[in-house]
Scaffold this motif. Structure first.
Motif, short mmCIF file in Angstrom:
data_model
loop_
_atom_site.label_atom_id
_atom_site.label_comp_id
_atom_site.label_asym_id
_atom_site.label_seq_id
_atom_site.Cartn_x
_atom_site.Cartn_y
_atom_site.Cartn_z
N ARG A 9 50.21 49.46 54.93
CA ARG A 9 51.07 49.27 53.75
C ARG A 9 51.44 47.81 53.57
NH1 ARG A 9 55.73 52.66 54.83
NH2 ARG A 9 54.61 54.00 56.22
N ARG A 10 51.68 47.12 54.66
CA ARG A 10 52.03 45.69 54.56
C ARG A 10 50.87 44.89 53.98
NH1 ARG A 10 54.75 45.04 60.40
NH2 ARG A 10 56.73 46.05 59.92
N SER A 11 49.65 45.25 54.37
CA SER A 11 48.51 44.49 53.88
C SER A 11 48.23 44.78 52.41
CB SER A 11 47.26 44.77 54.71
OG SER A 11 46.84 46.10 54.52
N LEU A 12 48.70 45.92 51.91
CA LEU A 12 48.47 46.27 50.51
C LEU A 12 49.53 45.69 49.58
CD1 LEU A 12 47.43 50.02 50.76
CD2 LEU A 12 45.96 48.05 50.37
N THR A 13 50.67 45.28 50.13
CA THR A 13 51.74 44.74 49.28
C THR A 13 51.41 43.32 48.86
OG1 THR A 13 52.93 45.09 51.35
CG2 THR A 13 54.13 45.47 49.36
N PRO A 14 51.51 43.05 47.58
CA PRO A 14 51.23 41.68 47.12
C PRO A 14 52.31 40.72 47.59
CG PRO A 14 52.01 43.02 45.29
CD PRO A 14 51.87 43.94 46.49
N THR A 15 51.89 39.54 47.96
CA THR A 15 52.84 38.52 48.39
C THR A 15 52.97 37.46 47.31
OG1 THR A 15 51.10 37.29 49.50
CG2 THR A 15 52.32 38.86 50.83
N SER A 16 54.11 36.85 47.23
CA SER A 16 54.33 35.80 46.21
C SER A 16 54.32 34.45 46.90
CB SER A 16 55.64 36.05 45.48
OG SER A 16 56.71 36.04 46.40
N SER A 17 53.21 34.12 47.56
CA SER A 17 53.14 32.85 48.28
C SER A 17 52.78 31.68 47.38
CB SER A 17 52.09 32.96 49.40
OG SER A 17 50.83 33.23 48.84
N ASP A 18 52.46 31.97 46.10
CA ASP A 18 52.09 30.89 45.20
C ASP A 18 53.30 30.22 44.55
OD1 ASP A 18 52.90 32.88 43.51
OD2 ASP A 18 51.08 32.88 42.28
N GLY A 19 54.49 30.74 44.81
CA GLY A 19 55.69 30.13 44.27
C GLY A 19 56.00 30.55 42.85
N GLY A 20 55.19 31.39 42.26
CA GLY A 20 55.46 31.88 40.92
C GLY A 20 55.31 30.83 39.85
N SER A 21 54.38 29.90 40.02
CA SER A 21 54.25 28.80 39.05
C SER A 21 53.62 29.24 37.74
CB SER A 21 53.43 27.66 39.66
OG SER A 21 52.12 28.11 39.95
N GLY A 22 52.97 30.41 37.73
CA GLY A 22 52.39 30.89 36.48
C GLY A 22 51.05 30.27 36.16
#
Length: 68
Positions: A53-66
């Motif tokens: 489940r942890r590997s399927l959750t998307p992470t926001s490591s890009d900082g949300g710059s768009g």
């Protein structure tokens, strides 16, 4: 053939659960061993499910710059 495999797994699960209950009530040594193996297998399955489940959750490591 698949039905036979599933029935075999079901018998093993039910037998393992029965040994867990029996071992809690002071059953023989072999029942305690089977109960220990059954509980360890359950812990491994839960841990692998959590990791999956942890590997399927998307992470926001890009900082949300768009993407600018």
């Amino acid at each position: 053939m698949t039905v036979l495999v599933l029935l075999g797994v079901l018998v093993l699960v039910i037998g393992g659960c029965a040994c867990v209950v029996w071992a809690e009530r002071g059953g023989p040594r072999w029942a305690r061993v089977v109960a220990t193996v059954t509980l360890a297998a359950g812990r491994l399955l839960r841990r692998s499910e959590k990791n999956r489940r942890r590997s399927l959750t998307p992470t926001s490591s890009d900082g949300g710059s768009g993407g600018d």
